[in-house]
Design an enzyme around this catalytic site. Structure first.
Site, PDB file in Angstrom:
ATOM      1  N   HIS A 157       0.836  -1.225   0.000  1.00 63.45           N
ATOM      2  CA  HIS A 157       0.000   0.000   0.000  1.00 63.45           C
ATOM      3  C   HIS A 157       0.861   1.263   0.000  1.00 63.45           C
ATOM      4  CE1 HIS A 157      -3.300  -2.739   1.347  1.00 63.45           C
ATOM      5  NE2 HIS A 157      -2.297  -3.280   2.049  1.00 63.45           N
ATOM      6  N   SER A 278      14.197  21.806 -16.360  1.00 62.16           N
ATOM      7  CA  SER A 278      12.981  22.593 -16.558  1.00 62.16           C
ATOM      8  C   SER A 278      13.366  23.947 -17.121  1.00 62.16           C
ATOM      9  CB  SER A 278      12.272  22.778 -15.218  1.00 62.16           C
ATOM     10  OG  SER A 278      11.425  23.903 -15.272  1.00 62.16           O
ATOM     11  N   LYS A 284      15.401  21.780 -11.173  1.00 64.12           N
ATOM     12  CA  LYS A 284      14.761  20.529 -11.581  1.00 64.12           C
ATOM     13  C   LYS A 284      15.659  19.597 -12.404  1.00 64.12           C
ATOM     14  CE  LYS A 284      10.839  19.448 -11.285  1.00 64.12           C
ATOM     15  NZ  LYS A 284       9.586  20.011 -11.753  1.00 64.12           N
ATOM     16  N   GLU A 291       9.330   8.356 -17.137  1.00 70.35           N
ATOM     17  CA  GLU A 291       7.977   8.895 -17.344  1.00 70.35           C
ATOM     18  C   GLU A 291       7.454   8.557 -18.738  1.00 70.35           C
ATOM     19  OE1 GLU A 291       7.336  13.043 -15.324  1.00 70.35           O
ATOM     20  OE2 GLU A 291       9.384  12.957 -16.046  1.00 70.35           O
TER      21      GLU A 291
END
Ligand code: ARG
Length: 458
Positions: A157, A278, A284, A291
């Protein structure tokens, strides 16, 4: 008009737009090598059987080899008017060697031709993907071997559950990808049969030798029903099924890499080559590669559904609908190959932040189960032990302590069975190494599985 190999029956030319709309050469040109390979074997069989002359066959084969070279040199002009790869090659052949080129299509139809082309092509791709899957498993094994001491939290979980070896976590993916390789091997066996000889749908009137062609092309055998031979696309669907499961596995790994590389987890670092920055936030470093692979999973599932839907309710035998099988299949192959390649490299270069993993494993009362197991060994039924430890954890929450930080007196508030040896049972190493049964996270069990996986990978 004269351009069309099937023009005889027609009195009016094809509408220009319809010509383009019905053509597949834009995408099936990637089959050229297999189309020519299949044609050469077919042609040699025709000569062997005395269906065409040996000299004629030689002329045709030479012509086909020249066309192959033309295509590979980038000199071949693919033509929409010639519709697909089969007619582009054949029309060019006739252009080059004259009417004798027209003998190549004896005892054959584009329906069995396209089926053999795609099977040959997919067989090569399957073999390349199997190799790529092997490289990914090697990379994961490399990470497991190089980080055998690293302990991380295992989750259920996404809540801290029990400490595990990072190597054990890597091995979970090795198992998934090994099953994927197994699926690939299974589907390859069903794929690797020769459909050529089915003709348009009913077989051929000529005395062909299908078994000989099968042998020439490295097939294990021949298909057994001409109708099924030209209308079966199970092999493409099976491949997309394999690919969907593979991408699902990759997406899970991708998701974990995204989480682990976040500042909040900081379990791993992906090398700069696999990340981007970024345009507005200078700090970043985005995990674009995992992804994207996570995202590409969607198109692969979509391709599987496209193929299943394409084939649904189609009457026997060939239907033009089936030309639509190629783009989903090709896109799946490209996506899978790209994803495997980039993942194998990225995993090989990934670095592990052992202390962050260890610190996280030490939080969240991760050794609570070990206390319960300890009490069981002292004779308490597991259910009661669970209750005792539940209360202990509640006490830890209230006092802001982790389990190993409790004093013996604190432990004994909850059970008099607890003695000084409890402390040795609740270290991270003790917790991990207590799980020695096959498939467990104990170092000895993990080392055994690494050796096993290495052996199967060769
Ligand atoms: N381009 C076609 C395909 O990909 C080849 C087979 C065409 N057969 C036919 N009878 N029109 O399916």
């Amino acid at each position: 008009m004269t351009e069309k190999l099937w023009g005889g029956r027609f009195s009016q030319p094809t509408d220009k737009f319809v010509e383009e709309f019905t053509a597949s050469i834009q995408f099936d040109q990637r089959l050229y090598r297999y189309d020519i390979q299949g044609s050469i074997a077919h042609c040699q069989m025709l000569a062997k059987q005395g269906i065409i002359g040996v000299d004629e066959a030689d002329t045709i084969v030479t012509g086909l080899r020249e066309i192959l070279a033309e295509i590979e040199r980038g000199e071949f002009e693919f033509s929409i008017a010639r519709e697909d790869i089969h007619m582009n090659v054949e029309a060019r052949l006739i252009e080059k060697i004259g009417p004798v080129g027209g003998k190549l299509h004896t005892a054959r139809s584009r329906n069995d031709q396209v089926a053999v082309d795609v099977r040959l092509y997919l067989r090569d791709e399957v073999d390349a993907i199997r190799t790529a899957l092997g490289k990914l498993r090697q990379a994961l094994l490399g990470q497991a071997e190089g980080n055998l001491d690293v302990i991380m939290p295992g989750y259920t979980h996404l809540q801290t559950a029990q400490p595990i070896l990072f190597a054990h976590h890597m091995l979970a993916y090795v198992e998934m990808f090994a099953r994927d390789a197994g699926r690939l091997q299974d589907l390859r066996a069903r794929l690797n049969v020769l459909p050529l000889g089915a003709g348009a749908l009913a077989g051929t009137t000529f005395p062909i030798d299908r078994e000989w062609v099968a042998q020439q092309l490295g097939f294990d055998g021949v298909t057994r029903n001409s109708l099924d031979s030209v209308s079966d696309r199970d092999f493409a669907i099976e491949f997309c099924g394999f690919a969907s499961i593979l991408m699902m596995h990759l997406s899970r790994l991708a998701e974990e890499l995204v989480l682990w590389s976040s500042a909040d987890f900081a379990f791993i670092d992906l090398s700069d080559g696999f990340c981007t920055g970024s345009s507005i936030m200078p700090q970043k470093k985005n995990p674009d590669v995992p992804e994207l692979v996570r995202g590409k999973t969607g198109r692969v599932y979509g391709n599987l559904i496209s193929l299943l839907t394409l084939m649904k309710s189609l009457p026997l035998a060939y239907n033009k609908d089936m030309q639509e099988d190629k783009e989903p299949l090709f896109d799946t192959i490209d996506t899978v190959r790209g994803s495997l390649k980039v993942f194998a490299e990225m995993i090989a270069q990934m670095t592990v932040n052992a202390s962050n993993m260890r610190n996280a494993a030490a939080r969240g009362f991760s050794t609570a189960t070990d206390v319960a197991d300890y009490l069981v060994r002292k004779g308490l039924p597991f259910r009661q032990a669970h209750e005792v430890v539940g209360k202990t954890v509640r006490y830890c929450v209230e006092t802001g302590k982790e389990i190993p930080e409790l004093t013996l007196e604190e432990f004994r508030q909850f059970s008099k069975k607890i003695e000084a040896d409890i402390f040795a049972a609740v270290t991270l190493e003790a917790s991990v190494n207590a799980r020695q049964a096959t498939g467990g996270t104990a170092r000895i069990a993990v080392e055994q599985e690494i050796a096993r996986a290495r052996q199967t990978l060769g």
